[in-house]
Write a protein that holds these residues in place. Structure first.
Motif, PDB file in Angstrom:
ATOM      1  N   CYS A  24       0.829  -1.201   0.000  1.00 13.58           N
ATOM      2  CA  CYS A  24       0.000   0.000   0.000  1.00 13.58           C
ATOM      3  C   CYS A  24       0.866   1.255   0.000  1.00 13.58           C
ATOM      4  O   CYS A  24       1.681   1.454   0.896  1.00 13.58           O
ATOM      5  CB  CYS A  24      -0.897  -0.022   1.229  1.00 13.58           C
ATOM      6  SG  CYS A  24      -2.023   1.364   1.314  1.00 13.58           S
ATOM      7  N   VAL A  43     -10.552  -5.450   0.483  1.00 12.78           N
ATOM      8  CA  VAL A  43      -9.577  -4.879  -0.433  1.00 12.78           C
ATOM      9  C   VAL A  43      -9.944  -5.282  -1.859  1.00 12.78           C
ATOM     10  O   VAL A  43     -10.118  -6.451  -2.163  1.00 12.78           O
ATOM     11  CB  VAL A  43      -8.152  -5.377  -0.111  1.00 12.78           C
ATOM     12  CG1 VAL A  43      -7.151  -4.852  -1.126  1.00 12.78           C
ATOM     13  CG2 VAL A  43      -7.754  -4.987   1.302  1.00 12.78           C
ATOM     14  N   GLY A  45      -8.261  -4.971  -5.419  1.00 14.35           N
ATOM     15  CA  GLY A  45      -6.944  -4.627  -5.935  1.00 14.35           C
ATOM     16  C   GLY A  45      -6.614  -5.373  -7.207  1.00 14.35           C
ATOM     17  O   GLY A  45      -7.410  -6.149  -7.726  1.00 14.35           O
ATOM     18  N   LYS A 110      -1.672  -4.891  -5.314  1.00 14.21           N
ATOM     19  CA  LYS A 110      -1.660  -3.430  -5.164  1.00 14.21           C
ATOM     20  C   LYS A 110      -3.116  -2.996  -5.051  1.00 14.21           C
ATOM     21  O   LYS A 110      -3.937  -3.333  -5.909  1.00 14.21           O
ATOM     22  CB  LYS A 110      -0.969  -2.762  -6.338  1.00 14.21           C
ATOM     23  CG  LYS A 110       0.501  -3.109  -6.395  1.00 14.21           C
ATOM     24  CD  LYS A 110       1.343  -1.919  -6.600  1.00 14.21           C
ATOM     25  CE  LYS A 110       2.804  -2.331  -6.517  1.00 14.21           C
ATOM     26  NZ  LYS A 110       3.666  -1.428  -7.177  1.00 14.21           N
ATOM     27  N   PRO A 111      -3.481  -2.261  -3.997  1.00 15.99           N
ATOM     28  CA  PRO A 111      -4.882  -1.902  -3.786  1.00 15.99           C
ATOM     29  C   PRO A 111      -5.372  -0.845  -4.759  1.00 15.99           C
ATOM     30  O   PRO A 111      -4.640   0.052  -5.150  1.00 15.99           O
ATOM     31  CB  PRO A 111      -4.897  -1.370  -2.363  1.00 15.99           C
ATOM     32  CG  PRO A 111      -3.524  -0.831  -2.160  1.00 15.99           C
ATOM     33  CD  PRO A 111      -2.615  -1.722  -2.960  1.00 15.99           C
TER      34      PRO A 111
END
Length: 115
Positions: A24, A43, A45, A110-111
């Motif tokens: 993050c 989340v 992502g 990866k969010p």
């Protein structure tokens, strides 16, 4: 730590043997801070990297953000792990030398959004 990316281990919803790692970037948080990421979150992502069972990925660039790449590469694994162990002895530091490497099978995420 400033705007250095933060690494989180996520819990899978099923009995999946994969490790899920969320990287993050605090600069991407709008209307919140990294301290607001506490408790249960959903989340959404994108998969940044799939790590196969025979592979691994070093997280030292995220977990040791003040150390430049040339220095990290010049040091062998043992001195970096020893450095992390010394940091872990400081109050408020919960870093573990074993967490410097993600061993597959794993997914690095990866969010896009968290809620």
């Amino acid at each position: 730590m400033g705007d250095s990316p933060i690494v989180f281990d996520l819990e899978a919803l099923s009995d999946d043997e994969r490790r899920y790692v969320l990287i993050c970037d605090p600069s991407g948080l709008h209307g919140a801070s990294i301290d607001d990421l506490d408790g249960e979150l959903t989340v959404f992502g994108i998969v940044d990297r799939l790590i196969s069972e025979q592979s691994s990925m070093s997280l030292d660039r995220y977990l040791l953000p003040g150390m430049n790449r040339a220095l990290r590469r010049a040091l062998s694994k043992d001195p970096v792990e020893n450095l992390v162990r010394k940091f872990a002895e400081l109050p408020g530091q919960d870093i573990d030398a074993d967490s410097l490497t993600v061993i597959g099978p794993a997914v690095v995420i990866k969010p896009v959004a968290m809620y």
